[in-house]
Enzyme design. Structure first.
Site, short mmCIF file in Angstrom:
data_model
loop_
_atom_site.label_atom_id
_atom_site.label_comp_id
_atom_site.label_asym_id
_atom_site.label_seq_id
_atom_site.Cartn_x
_atom_site.Cartn_y
_atom_site.Cartn_z
N ASP A 102 -12.07 -28.09 34.33
CA ASP A 102 -10.84 -27.99 33.53
C ASP A 102 -9.61 -28.10 34.44
OD1 ASP A 102 -12.61 -27.43 31.44
OD2 ASP A 102 -12.53 -25.29 31.86
N HIS A 144 -14.34 -21.89 28.93
CA HIS A 144 -14.70 -23.24 29.38
C HIS A 144 -15.21 -24.10 28.23
CE1 HIS A 144 -15.94 -26.40 32.09
NE2 HIS A 144 -17.21 -26.24 31.82
#
Length: 329
Positions: free
Chosen positions: A150, A178
């Site tokens: 990310d 996530h």
């Protein structure tokens, strides 16, 4: 430094193993998977780098041999979602795989740094923690959920606005979880500062949150984000190893059990989530300090966090309950 890749033959495992084989910090590399490990090991063994490599299958105590003496265990094991498969089907399979591997870690290398890549990370890290707690081997400072992809995406996607030649030079914290809406990129705290036009902020945020879908679509049924995930997994593993060898000042976002990390108790209270990803300072013994950026974020990011909390709490509970009440076979 002995590194282990559990799930070494898969789409993430192979490129991750290649990067670790080439890493000068790794003296020994053990590969483990349920299939194809001898072939992957033979192939990588021809690379002229420091790491001595060995590969194992489940037969003949393979998992025990792979894990014994490990300093760091990286777990990309699991299956990608196939057409017609629900997220729940995927969860049950991958949760079972992670549970089994962590039971092995608890028995054979309980002091190792454990890096969980297997999805859904929001649930597999709580699963790992519960398994380790049951075995009396849980060290919250050494169990990490890898959310670096990310961060890597945020750095990369903002490049079109910053024009920075090397995207990794723009540091952007990404917090939360996530997956999808639980991923909250904090562009307001970018260093050096980034001015994102208001009409581009929604699209940029959404692209970081759902970047995985972009890759799945482009691969047209032939896979998911494996190469970028391997790079991100390696980048985080390298930072953990550098910190373990005494390098200071290394800070990277990672998904951890907050009450067990110095500075994390306040984050757990503020978010209502025991597991959360924030920038964490790494040291010789793992997580040294969790940094709380929430006080300094923009109003836009505060709204994103509300959606994050709702999704994350359910994901965490699902992981904890999987270990408390395993599905009947």
């Amino acid at each position: 430094m002995k590194a282990v890749v559990a799930g070494a033959s898969g789409g993430i495992g192979q490129p991750l193993s290649l990067l670790l084989k080439a890493c000068p910090l790794v003296d020994k590399l053990a590969l483990y998977d349920v299939v194809n490990t001898p072939g992957v090991t033979a192939d990588l063994s021809h690379i002229s780098s420091i790491a001595q490599i060995e590969g194992y299958l489940p037969a003949d105590d393979g998992l025990k041999k792979a894990l014994t003496g490990a300093d760091i265990v990286v777990i990309p094991a699991g299956i990608p979602r196939k057409p017609g498969m629900t997220r729940d089907d995927l969860f049950k399979i991958n949760a079972g795989i992670v549970k089994g591997l962590i039971e092995g870690v608890a028995e054979h290398c309980p002091d190792a740094f454990i890096l969980v890549i297997s999805n859904p990370v929001n649930s597999t890290v709580p699963i790992a923690a519960e398994v380790l707690k049951k075995a009396g081997k849980f060290n919250p400072k050494k169990l990490f959920g890898v959310t670096t992809l990310d961060v890597v995406r945020a750095e990369t996607f903002v490049q079109s606005i910053t024009g920075e030649k090397d995207p990794a030079k723009t540091v952007i914290p990404v917090i939360g979880g996530h997956s999808g809406e639980t991923i909250v990129p904090l562009f307001s705290l970018a260093k050096p500062a980034v001015k994102i036009p208001e009409d581009k902020l929604d699209a940029l945020t959404n692209r970081v949150q759902f970047g995985g879908d972009e890759v799945v679509k482009a691969k047209d049924g032939a896979g998911s984000a494996t190469l970028s995930m391997a790079y991100a997994g390696y980048r985080f593993a390298e930072k953990v190893m550098k910190a373990a060898k005494g390098e200071s000042g290394i800070i990277e976002p990672t998904f951890m059990y907050m009450p067990g990390v110095p500075g994390g108790e306040e984050i757990a209270k503020e978010t209502g989530c025991e597991y959360f990803s924030v920038p964490v300072e790494l040291g010789k013994d793992g997580a040294q300090k969790a940094h709380n950026p929430i006080k300094d974020i923009s109003e836009y990011e505060k709204k994103l966090l509300q959606a994050c909390y709702d999704g994350l709490k359910g994901n965490i509970t699902k992981g904890v309950e999987f270990v408390a009440n395993p599905p009947q076979k």
